[in-house]
Scaffold this motif. Sequence first.
Motif, PDB file in Angstrom:
ATOM      1  N   ARG A 112       0.830  -1.210   0.000  1.00  0.00           N
ATOM      2  CA  ARG A 112       0.000   0.000   0.000  1.00  0.00           C
ATOM      3  C   ARG A 112       0.862   1.256   0.000  1.00  0.00           C
ATOM      4  O   ARG A 112       1.822   1.353   0.760  1.00  0.00           O
ATOM      5  CB  ARG A 112      -0.913   0.012   1.223  1.00  0.00           C
ATOM      6  N   SER A 146      -3.199  -0.620  -3.004  1.00  0.00           N
ATOM      7  CA  SER A 146      -4.034   0.573  -2.870  1.00  0.00           C
ATOM      8  C   SER A 146      -3.177   1.805  -2.592  1.00  0.00           C
ATOM      9  O   SER A 146      -2.149   1.728  -1.917  1.00  0.00           O
ATOM     10  CB  SER A 146      -5.082   0.380  -1.769  1.00  0.00           C
ATOM     11  N   ASN A 147      -3.607   2.917  -3.182  1.00  0.00           N
ATOM     12  CA  ASN A 147      -2.948   4.218  -3.015  1.00  0.00           C
ATOM     13  C   ASN A 147      -1.504   4.247  -3.525  1.00  0.00           C
ATOM     14  O   ASN A 147      -0.706   5.065  -3.072  1.00  0.00           O
ATOM     15  CB  ASN A 147      -3.013   4.678  -1.550  1.00  0.00           C
ATOM     16  N   SER A 192       1.378   4.406  -6.833  1.00  0.00           N
ATOM     17  CA  SER A 192       1.544   5.067  -8.125  1.00  0.00           C
ATOM     18  C   SER A 192       2.378   4.202  -9.051  1.00  0.00           C
ATOM     19  O   SER A 192       3.453   3.720  -8.676  1.00  0.00           O
ATOM     20  CB  SER A 192       2.232   6.422  -7.959  1.00  0.00           C
ATOM     21  N   ASN A 218      -5.829  -5.491  -5.031  1.00  0.00           N
ATOM     22  CA  ASN A 218      -6.544  -4.295  -4.597  1.00  0.00           C
ATOM     23  C   ASN A 218      -5.844  -3.095  -5.230  1.00  0.00           C
ATOM     24  O   ASN A 218      -4.722  -2.749  -4.855  1.00  0.00           O
ATOM     25  CB  ASN A 218      -6.533  -4.168  -3.078  1.00  0.00           C
ATOM     26  N   GLU A 271      -7.330  -0.017  -5.513  1.00  0.00           N
ATOM     27  CA  GLU A 271      -8.115   1.153  -5.132  1.00  0.00           C
ATOM     28  C   GLU A 271      -7.213   2.391  -5.059  1.00  0.00           C
ATOM     29  O   GLU A 271      -6.154   2.369  -4.427  1.00  0.00           O
ATOM     30  CB  GLU A 271      -8.777   0.906  -3.777  1.00  0.00           C
ATOM     31  N   ASN A 272      -7.633   3.447  -5.757  1.00  0.00           N
ATOM     32  CA  ASN A 272      -6.925   4.732  -5.784  1.00  0.00           C
ATOM     33  C   ASN A 272      -5.507   4.642  -6.363  1.00  0.00           C
ATOM     34  O   ASN A 272      -4.658   5.475  -6.049  1.00  0.00           O
ATOM     35  CB  ASN A 272      -6.877   5.372  -4.393  1.00  0.00           C
ATOM     36  N   VAL A 273      -5.249   3.655  -7.203  1.00  0.00           N
ATOM     37  CA  VAL A 273      -3.938   3.515  -7.841  1.00  0.00           C
ATOM     38  C   VAL A 273      -3.864   4.438  -9.058  1.00  0.00           C
ATOM     39  O   VAL A 273      -4.836   4.624  -9.773  1.00  0.00           O
ATOM     40  CB  VAL A 273      -3.689   2.044  -8.250  1.00  0.00           C
ATOM     41  N   ASP A 274      -2.694   5.007  -9.288  1.00  0.00           N
ATOM     42  CA  ASP A 274      -2.466   5.887 -10.432  1.00  0.00           C
ATOM     43  C   ASP A 274      -1.739   5.107 -11.527  1.00  0.00           C
ATOM     44  O   ASP A 274      -0.565   4.761 -11.385  1.00  0.00           O
ATOM     45  CB  ASP A 274      -1.635   7.091 -10.009  1.00  0.00           C
ATOM     46  N   GLY A 324     -11.732   4.249  -7.644  1.00  0.00           N
ATOM     47  CA  GLY A 324     -10.937   5.466  -7.581  1.00  0.00           C
ATOM     48  C   GLY A 324      -9.635   5.422  -8.363  1.00  0.00           C
ATOM     49  O   GLY A 324      -8.870   6.380  -8.328  1.00  0.00           O
ATOM     50  N   ALA A 325      -9.368   4.327  -9.068  1.00  0.00           N
ATOM     51  CA  ALA A 325      -8.117   4.218  -9.828  1.00  0.00           C
ATOM     52  C   ALA A 325      -8.106   5.186 -11.009  1.00  0.00           C
ATOM     53  O   ALA A 325      -9.136   5.442 -11.618  1.00  0.00           O
ATOM     54  CB  ALA A 325      -7.922   2.791 -10.330  1.00  0.00           C
ATOM     55  N   ARG A 326      -6.937   5.725 -11.307  1.00  0.00           N
ATOM     56  CA  ARG A 326      -6.754   6.594 -12.467  1.00  0.00           C
ATOM     57  C   ARG A 326      -6.090   5.770 -13.558  1.00  0.00           C
ATOM     58  O   ARG A 326      -4.949   5.330 -13.415  1.00  0.00           O
ATOM     59  CB  ARG A 326      -5.906   7.807 -12.084  1.00  0.00           C
TER      60      ARG A 326
END
Length: 122
Positions: free
Chosen positions: A47, A67-68, A70, A85, A87-90, A109-111
């Motif tokens: 993470r 998650s989270n 880059s 997982n 989630e919120n990965v760039d 929330g992934a980009r």
Amino acid sequence: MAKPDTAAEHSQPPANADELLKRYSARERNFATAQLADADLGGADLRGANFSNADLTDAILEHADLSNSSFQGATLLRTVLRGANLENVDFTKVSGLLPAQLAGTNLGGARLPERFGDFDAL
């Protein structure tokens, strides 16, 4: 008194999966430009890690918690992400990532990269 292991002490990215996991356990999170082709990081808790511009060709990240994190500019050719997982990965500006690689992942929330393609296979 020994100093804690910090990212500033490591001028080079990790050379392999074992070194990365050891450094992550020591609270390091910056693995930008790491050459981790064929690395097996399946099930790992990574993470908040920074894999910007890293090479993860043929790496196994199956069921990992990323998650989270880059991956900006990373190479993800044939990288196994099933069940991870994310989630919120760039994932902006990554190369080699195909929609089928994201099957069974949490993408909340992934980009994703621009012009990523068709998600019918998910």
